[in-house]
Design an enzyme around this catalytic site. Structure first.
Site, short mmCIF file in Angstrom:
data_model
loop_
_atom_site.label_atom_id
_atom_site.label_comp_id
_atom_site.label_asym_id
_atom_site.label_seq_id
_atom_site.Cartn_x
_atom_site.Cartn_y
_atom_site.Cartn_z
N THR A 45 -2.90 -9.11 10.68
CA THR A 45 -3.84 -8.53 9.71
C THR A 45 -5.19 -9.21 9.82
OG1 THR A 45 -4.33 -8.13 7.37
CG2 THR A 45 -2.91 -10.03 7.84
N HIS B 254 0.82 -1.21 0.00
CA HIS B 254 0.00 0.00 0.00
C HIS B 254 0.86 1.26 0.00
CE1 HIS B 254 -3.58 -2.46 1.87
NE2 HIS B 254 -3.41 -2.68 0.58
N CYS C 48 2.99 22.36 -2.63
CA CYS C 48 4.29 22.20 -3.28
C CYS C 48 5.10 23.51 -3.24
CB CYS C 48 4.05 21.78 -4.73
SG CYS C 48 5.54 21.60 -5.69
N1 APR Z 1 -0.05 -8.39 17.30
C1 APR Z 1 -0.59 -9.03 16.24
N2 APR Z 1 -1.81 -8.75 15.76
C2 APR Z 1 -2.52 -7.79 16.37
C3 APR Z 1 -2.03 -7.08 17.49
C4 APR Z 1 -0.73 -7.41 17.95
N3 APR Z 1 -0.17 -6.80 18.99
N4 APR Z 1 -2.98 -6.19 17.87
C5 APR Z 1 -4.00 -6.34 17.02
N5 APR Z 1 -3.74 -7.31 16.12
C6 APR Z 1 -4.56 -7.79 15.00
C7 APR Z 1 -6.05 -7.61 15.14
O1 APR Z 1 -6.62 -8.71 15.86
C8 APR Z 1 -6.51 -7.56 13.68
O2 APR Z 1 -6.79 -8.87 13.20
O3 APR Z 1 -4.21 -7.02 13.87
C9 APR Z 1 -5.29 -7.01 12.95
C10 APR Z 1 -5.44 -5.59 12.43
O4 APR Z 1 -6.43 -5.56 11.45
P1 APR Z 1 -6.82 -4.22 10.68
O5 APR Z 1 -6.95 -3.09 11.65
O6 APR Z 1 -7.98 -4.53 9.81
O7 APR Z 1 -5.51 -3.89 9.81
P2 APR Z 1 -5.05 -4.51 8.41
O8 APR Z 1 -5.46 -5.93 8.28
O9 APR Z 1 -3.61 -4.19 8.26
O10 APR Z 1 -5.88 -3.64 7.39
C11 APR Z 1 -5.59 -3.81 6.02
O11 APR Z 1 -7.01 -2.00 5.44
O12 APR Z 1 -7.87 0.06 5.67
C12 APR Z 1 -6.95 -0.67 5.00
O13 APR Z 1 -5.11 0.15 3.87
C13 APR Z 1 -5.54 -0.20 5.15
O14 APR Z 1 -3.54 -1.55 5.04
C14 APR Z 1 -4.81 -1.42 5.66
C15 APR Z 1 -5.73 -2.54 5.26
#
Ligand code: APR
Length: 252
Positions: free
Chosen positions: A191, A121, A150
């Protein structure tokens, strides 16, 4: 299986794998004090991402998009890699981890020392003027007046990250596909795996015969149908323990 046995199982799986790829998400940086997107207390609780982080908002209402971008940049500017990031860097140095596909825009995998990182991303470290293409480090722009403009043509700067409504750059997409298709172990780290096309990488790896292992304090949409197993825990806790276990097993 006890937590300790799970650590040993993952350490052994890593040691017998030929090619390991990690897919990381916001959870990886939670222990660096960057709140996740869908978790509690995150910036995205205040600002609806589909609205504030949509490319058309940046084009037509840049002052609005930059409220969120400015807040993200301030949060990221003071963040440092955590124990999970450093454990992944060590896993690469030890020759086990090939590539990280990250959805994060915070640059912390690079800062921790990983060399092969696909920033799926993009990142918030640099910005480009949407009018003249002037490209510079985010640390060089002032966030006192938003949107930042800019210094050459007064156009609006866009961080070099992917907005909603934009496609993933072909190079990142192609490489991520290729790495996912050819690994035999994919680590899915912090994630929720709900945003595509990043979320399809574990599915691609699985269909090509790889094992898929999650580290996350909560189950995700992958846990039942795609993952071979999940270690329920924080990446900053689990990954250093796995690396230590690998080192112990190597000595035996
Ligand atoms: N260690 C590991 N995992 C964790 C921790 C931790 N300390 N704390 C939270 N989590 C987990 C949560 O349980 C959840 O499943 O991290 C995950 C975060 O999920 P999201 O907030 O949905 O983030 P992500 O999956 O990176 O989102 C993907 O969505 O909005 C877009 O572009 C944005 O890159 C992002 C994409």
């Amino acid at each position: 299986m006890s937590f300790d046995e799970e650590i040993t199982t993952l350490a052994q799986d890593i040691m017998r794998s030929r090619k390991i790829v990690a897919l990381s998400g916001a959870g990886m940086s939670v222990e660096s004090d960057i709140a996740s997107f869908r978790g509690k207390g995150g910036l995205w609780e205040k600002y609806d991402p589909e609205e504030y982080a949509h490319i058309s908002t940046l084009r037509h209402h840049p002052e609005k998009a930059w409220i969120l971008l400015g807040a993200m940049q301030k949060e990221i500017a003071k963040a440092k890699p955590n124990r999970g990031h450093y454990a992944l860097a060590e896993l690469e140095q030890l020759g086990f981890l090939k590539t990280i596909i990250t959805q994060n825009v915070d640059g912390l995998h690079h800062l921790a020392g990983n060399r092969d990182v696909i920033e799926f991303h993009g990142n918030l470290q640099t910005v480009t003027c949407m009018d003249c293409g002037h490209h510079l480090s985010s640390s060089e722009i002032s966030l006192d007046d938003i949107p930042p403009r800019c210094s050459k043509c007064k156009g609006v700067y866009k961080p070099d990250c992917i907005f909603f409504g934009e496609a993933i750059p072909v190079e990142a997409l192609t490489r991520a596909h290729q790495e996912s298709r050819t690994c035999d172990l994919m680590l899915v780290l912090g994630t929720s795996a709900v945003v595509y096309p990043a979320a399809s990488m574990p599915e691609i790896a699985k269909s090509a015969g790889a094992r898929v292992v999650e580290i996350n304090p909560s189950e995700t949409v992958l846990t039942r149908f795609v993952s071979d197993y999940i270690i329920l825990g924080k990446t900053g806790d689990v990954l250093p323990k796995v690396v230590d276990r690998i080192k112990t097993l190597k000595k035996d």
